[in-house]
Design a protein around this motif. Structure first.
Motif, PDB file in Angstrom:
ATOM      1  N   ARG A 137       2.669 -26.853  15.090  1.00 49.75           N
ATOM      2  CA  ARG A 137       2.079 -26.487  13.801  1.00 49.75           C
ATOM      3  C   ARG A 137       2.734 -25.262  13.180  1.00 49.75           C
ATOM      4  O   ARG A 137       2.566 -24.993  12.007  1.00 49.75           O
ATOM      5  N   ARG A 138       3.474 -24.486  13.967  1.00 47.21           N
ATOM      6  CA  ARG A 138       4.137 -23.276  13.474  1.00 47.21           C
ATOM      7  C   ARG A 138       5.277 -22.930  14.423  1.00 47.21           C
ATOM      8  O   ARG A 138       5.213 -23.227  15.620  1.00 47.21           O
ATOM      9  N   GLY A 139       6.317 -22.313  13.897  1.00 52.28           N
ATOM     10  CA  GLY A 139       7.439 -21.899  14.738  1.00 52.28           C
ATOM     11  C   GLY A 139       7.070 -20.677  15.554  1.00 52.28           C
ATOM     12  O   GLY A 139       6.434 -19.743  15.055  1.00 52.28           O
ATOM     13  N   LEU A 140       7.467 -20.659  16.809  1.00 50.74           N
ATOM     14  CA  LEU A 140       7.148 -19.560  17.711  1.00 50.74           C
ATOM     15  C   LEU A 140       8.422 -19.059  18.382  1.00 50.74           C
ATOM     16  O   LEU A 140       9.324 -19.843  18.682  1.00 50.74           O
ATOM     17  N   PRO A 141       8.520 -17.757  18.645  1.00 50.41           N
ATOM     18  CA  PRO A 141       9.731 -17.219  19.279  1.00 50.41           C
ATOM     19  C   PRO A 141       9.892 -17.734  20.701  1.00 50.41           C
ATOM     20  O   PRO A 141       8.907 -17.943  21.419  1.00 50.41           O
ATOM     21  N   PHE A 142      11.131 -17.956  21.091  1.00 50.69           N
ATOM     22  CA  PHE A 142      11.493 -18.407  22.427  1.00 50.69           C
ATOM     23  C   PHE A 142      10.979 -19.807  22.747  1.00 50.69           C
ATOM     24  O   PHE A 142      10.890 -20.193  23.911  1.00 50.69           O
ATOM     25  N   GLU A 143      10.644 -20.564  21.696  1.00 46.22           N
ATOM     26  CA  GLU A 143      10.188 -21.945  21.878  1.00 46.22           C
ATOM     27  C   GLU A 143      10.834 -22.867  20.837  1.00 46.22           C
ATOM     28  O   GLU A 143      10.241 -23.868  20.452  1.00 46.22           O
ATOM     29  N   ALA A 144      12.026 -22.541  20.392  1.00 46.99           N
ATOM     30  CA  ALA A 144      12.600 -23.231  19.233  1.00 46.99           C
ATOM     31  C   ALA A 144      12.683 -24.745  19.424  1.00 46.99           C
ATOM     32  O   ALA A 144      12.233 -25.510  18.562  1.00 46.99           O
ATOM     33  N   VAL A 145      13.255 -25.183  20.516  1.00 51.70           N
ATOM     34  CA  VAL A 145      13.421 -26.626  20.716  1.00 51.70           C
ATOM     35  C   VAL A 145      12.085 -27.273  21.076  1.00 51.70           C
ATOM     36  O   VAL A 145      11.784 -28.389  20.617  1.00 51.70           O
ATOM     37  N   TYR A 146      11.271 -26.580  21.860  1.00 52.12           N
ATOM     38  CA  TYR A 146       9.943 -27.099  22.153  1.00 52.12           C
ATOM     39  C   TYR A 146       9.163 -27.288  20.856  1.00 52.12           C
ATOM     40  O   TYR A 146       8.518 -28.327  20.642  1.00 52.12           O
ATOM     41  N   CYS A 147       9.221 -26.292  19.968  1.00 54.85           N
ATOM     42  CA  CYS A 147       8.555 -26.421  18.670  1.00 54.85           C
ATOM     43  C   CYS A 147       9.111 -27.613  17.889  1.00 54.85           C
ATOM     44  O   CYS A 147       8.346 -28.377  17.292  1.00 54.85           O
ATOM     45  N   ALA A 148      10.422 -27.750  17.889  1.00 55.57           N
ATOM     46  CA  ALA A 148      11.029 -28.870  17.165  1.00 55.57           C
ATOM     47  C   ALA A 148      10.506 -30.202  17.670  1.00 55.57           C
ATOM     48  O   ALA A 148      10.173 -31.099  16.888  1.00 55.57           O
ATOM     49  N   SER A 149      10.395 -30.334  18.992  1.00 59.61           N
ATOM     50  CA  SER A 149       9.921 -31.600  19.565  1.00 59.61           C
ATOM     51  C   SER A 149       8.458 -31.845  19.221  1.00 59.61           C
ATOM     52  O   SER A 149       8.055 -32.981  18.951  1.00 59.61           O
ATOM     53  N   LYS A 150       7.661 -30.780  19.202  1.00 57.35           N
ATOM     54  CA  LYS A 150       6.236 -30.936  18.908  1.00 57.35           C
ATOM     55  C   LYS A 150       5.987 -31.105  17.409  1.00 57.35           C
ATOM     56  O   LYS A 150       5.062 -31.819  17.012  1.00 57.35           O
ATOM     57  N   PHE A 151       6.781 -30.463  16.551  1.00 52.75           N
ATOM     58  CA  PHE A 151       6.685 -30.728  15.118  1.00 52.75           C
ATOM     59  C   PHE A 151       6.964 -32.202  14.850  1.00 52.75           C
ATOM     60  O   PHE A 151       6.286 -32.830  14.023  1.00 52.75           O
ATOM     61  N   ALA A 152       7.966 -32.761  15.532  1.00 52.42           N
ATOM     62  CA  ALA A 152       8.267 -34.186  15.355  1.00 52.42           C
ATOM     63  C   ALA A 152       7.087 -35.045  15.784  1.00 52.42           C
ATOM     64  O   ALA A 152       6.723 -36.019  15.104  1.00 52.42           O
ATOM     65  N   GLN A 153       6.467 -34.690  16.893  1.00 52.29           N
ATOM     66  CA  GLN A 153       5.314 -35.438  17.395  1.00 52.29           C
ATOM     67  C   GLN A 153       4.152 -35.390  16.408  1.00 52.29           C
ATOM     68  O   GLN A 153       3.538 -36.415  16.094  1.00 52.29           O
ATOM     69  N   VAL A 154       3.865 -34.190  15.897  1.00 49.78           N
ATOM     70  CA  VAL A 154       2.771 -34.036  14.937  1.00 49.78           C
ATOM     71  C   VAL A 154       3.058 -34.811  13.657  1.00 49.78           C
ATOM     72  O   VAL A 154       2.201 -35.527  13.128  1.00 49.78           O
ATOM     73  N   GLY A 155       4.276 -34.696  13.148  1.00 54.61           N
ATOM     74  CA  GLY A 155       4.634 -35.389  11.920  1.00 54.61           C
ATOM     75  C   GLY A 155       4.575 -36.894  12.065  1.00 54.61           C
ATOM     76  O   GLY A 155       4.106 -37.608  11.162  1.00 54.61           O
TER      77      GLY A 155
END
Length: 237
Positions: A137-155
């Protein structure tokens, strides 16, 4: 509150952590289960269909879905929970870990939907629940690729809601903050058992309760997203 008695549910990533907690919660409320995990563990749940399943392999997911439907007579609920994580500076992240997160977290939920949604449609109603993350739901430091994968899942799940709502299928993202499980505890993935944050995190059972809440709402409405965090976790906006 809608009963789950006799409903048929398929859960991915079901052998431990959030997936195991969800499976046990659904079984306790009368659901019949298909359990996908790399270990193929049935968790000791009577009547559960369990087989070793890698969500990166659509054929393995389809085989489990077909076996679950054959044994239990249909499919009403899908909980796409399988996921992996790795934390740390982006430039220090091993390329294989980055690929694994995108393949399991993003492609895995797509593969899960492809293997199971036709069975939900055949049932005429159902629920597709994607266990994502606040990192989706939001970008977080030190989690860039994890965030990318979860943004894709949410979308993906949000978009699926538009397509499947007319067919009686509800699609929901469940997005917890920090959960104290063995997630990302393997060497080089960024979590350790000594982390001072762990005691203040939520439990896998807390997430399972949220999934149960979503699934037991009356059929005349749907919940698009459940986002929640431990009280010890900073609010990011």
């Amino acid at each position: 509150m809608t009963s789950l008695e006799g409903k048929v549910a398929l859960v991915t990533g079901a052998s431990r952590g959030i997936g195991a907690a969800v499976a046990r919660q659904l079984a306790a409320h009368g659901a019949l289960l298909g359990l996908a995990s790399r270990a193929g563990d049935d968790l000791g749940i009577e009547g559960a269909v369990a087989r070793p399943t890698d969500v990166r392999d659509r054929a393995q997911l389809a085989a489990l879905a077909d076996e679950t439907v054959a044994r239990h007579g249909g499919l009403d609920i899908v909980v796409a929970n399988a996921g992996v994580g790795a934390y740390g500076p982006f430039l220090d992240l091993d390329a294989e870990l980055a690929d694994e997160m995108m393949d399991v977290n993003a492609k895995g939920v797509i593969n899960t939907a492809a293997a199971t949604v036709p069975h939900l449609i055949a049932r005429g109603a159902g629920d597709f629940v994607s266990v994502a993350s606040e990192a989706g739901r939001r970008g977080l430091p030190f989690e860039a690729v994890y965030c990318a994968s979860k943004f894709a899942q949410v979308g993906f799940t949000r978009a699926l809601d538009h397509e499947l709502r007319p067919q009686g299928i509800r699609c929901t993202n469940v997005c917890p903050g920090g959960v104290a499980t063995d997630f990302a505890m393997d060497e080089g993935r960024g979590r350790t058992p000594e982390m001072p944050e762990l005691p203040g995190m939520m439990s896998a059972e807390d997430v399972a309760d949220a999934v149960l809440f979503v699934l037991t709402r009356p059929r005349n409405h749907r919940i698009l997203e459940v986002a929640f965090r431990p009280m010890t976790e900073t609010s990011w906006g």
